[in-house]
Design a protein around this motif. Structure first.
Motif, PDB file in Angstrom:
ATOM      1  N   ASN A  22       1.063  -1.151   0.014  1.00 43.94           N
ATOM      2  CA  ASN A  22       0.143   0.250   0.115  1.00 43.94           C
ATOM      3  C   ASN A  22       0.916   1.050   0.104  1.00 43.94           C
ATOM      4  N   PHE A  23       2.009   1.119   0.631  1.00 45.37           N
ATOM      5  CA  PHE A  23       2.899   2.461   0.730  1.00 45.37           C
ATOM      6  C   PHE A  23       4.278   2.439  -0.029  1.00 45.37           C
ATOM      7  N   SER A  24       4.281   1.269  -0.777  1.00 41.98           N
ATOM      8  CA  SER A  24       5.521   1.211  -1.657  1.00 41.98           C
ATOM      9  C   SER A  24       5.841   2.547  -2.324  1.00 41.98           C
ATOM     10  N   GLU A  25       4.869   3.253  -2.993  1.00 36.92           N
ATOM     11  CA  GLU A  25       5.511   4.382  -3.571  1.00 36.92           C
ATOM     12  C   GLU A  25       5.890   5.524  -2.956  1.00 36.92           C
ATOM     13  N   ALA A  26       5.134   5.692  -1.651  1.00 33.71           N
ATOM     14  CA  ALA A  26       5.338   6.820  -0.754  1.00 33.71           C
ATOM     15  C   ALA A  26       6.675   6.431  -0.129  1.00 33.71           C
ATOM     16  N   ASN A  59       9.375   4.579  -1.332  1.00 36.10           N
ATOM     17  CA  ASN A  59      10.418   4.954  -2.409  1.00 36.10           C
ATOM     18  C   ASN A  59      10.483   6.371  -2.612  1.00 36.10           C
ATOM     19  N   LYS A  60       9.533   7.229  -2.600  1.00 29.31           N
ATOM     20  CA  LYS A  60       9.664   8.810  -2.635  1.00 29.31           C
ATOM     21  C   LYS A  60      10.200   9.368  -1.555  1.00 29.31           C
ATOM     22  N   ASN A 104      14.202   2.272   1.225  1.00 29.97           N
ATOM     23  CA  ASN A 104      14.112   1.139   0.436  1.00 29.97           C
ATOM     24  C   ASN A 104      13.467   0.218   1.135  1.00 29.97           C
TER      25      ASN A 104
END
Length: 123
Positions: free
Chosen positions: A73-77, A79-80, A84
């Motif tokens: 659910n939070f992978s993009e956040a 990475n942003k 990692n």
């Protein structure tokens, strides 16, 4: 924080110990309704008997485990924010501040998503 005392005392690096204690204290203060436990040698927080988040330490980072669904659910956040992750944990490097906003989002998500959960782990 007494429940985490033995875990923290076993940490050799005083700076890592201090950072870990600060994060655990922050979670405990922000989420006083969560239970504090140590299982599998990891400090963790649970809610009505279900897992919410756990922490572990490594040489280069503080690892935060919000379960795989939390990572997805939070992978993009994640990475942003410059961190990692693996399928099961986020790495917060010792030499970088912990993004408490991101941490709060993961905790809030798990509390809400697991409100009706009757098992420790998601099925």
């Amino acid at each position: 924080m007494e429940v985490f005392k033995d875990f923290l005392e076993k940490m050799d690096d005083p700076q890592q110990r201090e950072r870990t204690e600060e994060v655990l204290q922050w979670v405990a203060e922000k989420y006083p309704q969560l239970e504090r436990e140590v299982k599998w040698n990891q400090p963790m927080f649970t809610d009505h008997g279900t897992f919410i988040i756990a922490f572990s330490v490594a040489k280069q980072h503080l690892a935060v485990a919000p379960e795989q669904k939390g990572i997805v659910n939070f992978s993009e956040a994640i990475n942003k924010a410059g961190y990692n992750h693996t399928k099961m944990l986020v790495r917060f490097p010792w030499n970088k501040p912990v993004d408490c906003n991101l941490l709060a989002q993961m905790i809030d998500y798990n509390i809400e998503d697991k409100a009706d959960c009757t098992t420790f782990w998601r099925k």
